[in-house]
Scaffold this active site. Sequence first.
Site, PDB file in Angstrom:
ATOM      1  N   HIS A 141       0.617   5.070   3.959  1.00  0.00           N
ATOM      2  CA  HIS A 141       0.070   3.898   3.275  1.00  0.00           C
ATOM      3  C   HIS A 141      -0.631   2.995   4.274  1.00  0.00           C
ATOM      4  O   HIS A 141      -0.331   3.013   5.477  1.00  0.00           O
ATOM      5  CB  HIS A 141       1.182   3.098   2.593  1.00  0.00           C
ATOM      6  CG  HIS A 141       1.641   3.682   1.299  1.00  0.00           C
ATOM      7  ND1 HIS A 141       0.911   3.590   0.137  1.00  0.00           N
ATOM      8  CD2 HIS A 141       2.777   4.358   0.981  1.00  0.00           C
ATOM      9  CE1 HIS A 141       1.575   4.184  -0.842  1.00  0.00           C
ATOM     10  NE2 HIS A 141       2.702   4.661  -0.355  1.00  0.00           N
ATOM     11  N   HIS A 187       7.268   3.519  -2.568  1.00  0.00           N
ATOM     12  CA  HIS A 187       8.508   3.495  -1.798  1.00  0.00           C
ATOM     13  C   HIS A 187       8.939   2.052  -1.507  1.00  0.00           C
ATOM     14  O   HIS A 187      10.114   1.709  -1.644  1.00  0.00           O
ATOM     15  CB  HIS A 187       8.319   4.249  -0.479  1.00  0.00           C
ATOM     16  CG  HIS A 187       8.422   5.737  -0.596  1.00  0.00           C
ATOM     17  ND1 HIS A 187       7.512   6.482  -1.321  1.00  0.00           N
ATOM     18  CD2 HIS A 187       9.323   6.616  -0.079  1.00  0.00           C
ATOM     19  CE1 HIS A 187       7.841   7.762  -1.234  1.00  0.00           C
ATOM     20  NE2 HIS A 187       8.931   7.866  -0.489  1.00  0.00           N
TER      21      HIS A 187
END
Length: 265
Positions: free
Chosen positions: A217, A168
């Site tokens: 993440h 992303h």
Amino acid sequence: MRGTSRKRDRFGPMTPDQILAFGRRALRIARTEIAAVSALFIVALGVMTFVELADDMTEADGRAFDEAILGALRPEATPGDPWGPGWLETAALDLTALGGTAVLSLFAVIVTGFLILQRKRLSALLLALGLIGGVALSEGLKALFGRERPPEMLRAVETMSASFPSGHSLLSAVFYLSIGVMLTRAFPERHFKAYIIGVAVLLTLLVGLTRVYLAAHWATDVLAGWSVGAAWAMALWLIAYALQRRQQGHPQAPHVLPVDEDSGA
């Protein structure tokens, strides 16, 4: 005598208008070279930062940093609850989608169609290749490093691939930064250019920060994604700049994906 007179006029003192035109051209060339050098610097800095992060990822200091950030955002006392008010997680879930492959692909199709209608086919091609190349970079690096995600019990979103780097963050850096710099061509005023670039940077930062906040993440995953994404975006910028120099035959202030209608591309 006439030939000599003409030669003297040609090489004589410059008029104020000629001096002004010369100064403008010199400034334009200087800006061009500074921009190219800056782009090369960003590419080099991005690559070096990624290498450093990849090395730290396997060391105790790097893991401690990631765990400290995650622990602050997802307290151990309530593993499933994030830091902050309840609405913040809902907002983060909405914002993080701006860096998803599906959303960016839709945006890319819309922007590419617009560029094709404007007869900027090379710009459209480079933008599409940039996003496709970003996806390939993301998936390739994930497969190479194979880092595990944060603990599943802490995640607020479902994940499928490896953790390092953040896809992303990488793709949002490539797409939004490229589009932001490209849009600055339409606005000669500096404050408009600064606003557009600022919005592009803000979107890129928001996507990365939400990935950490939602425990999708580790923090170093996001930093690595930003580094690779910025380097890839500037590499595309340099390709577009080189093509522009070749087509026009003289230096001009470059922009990401710059192609005019008269270029024939």
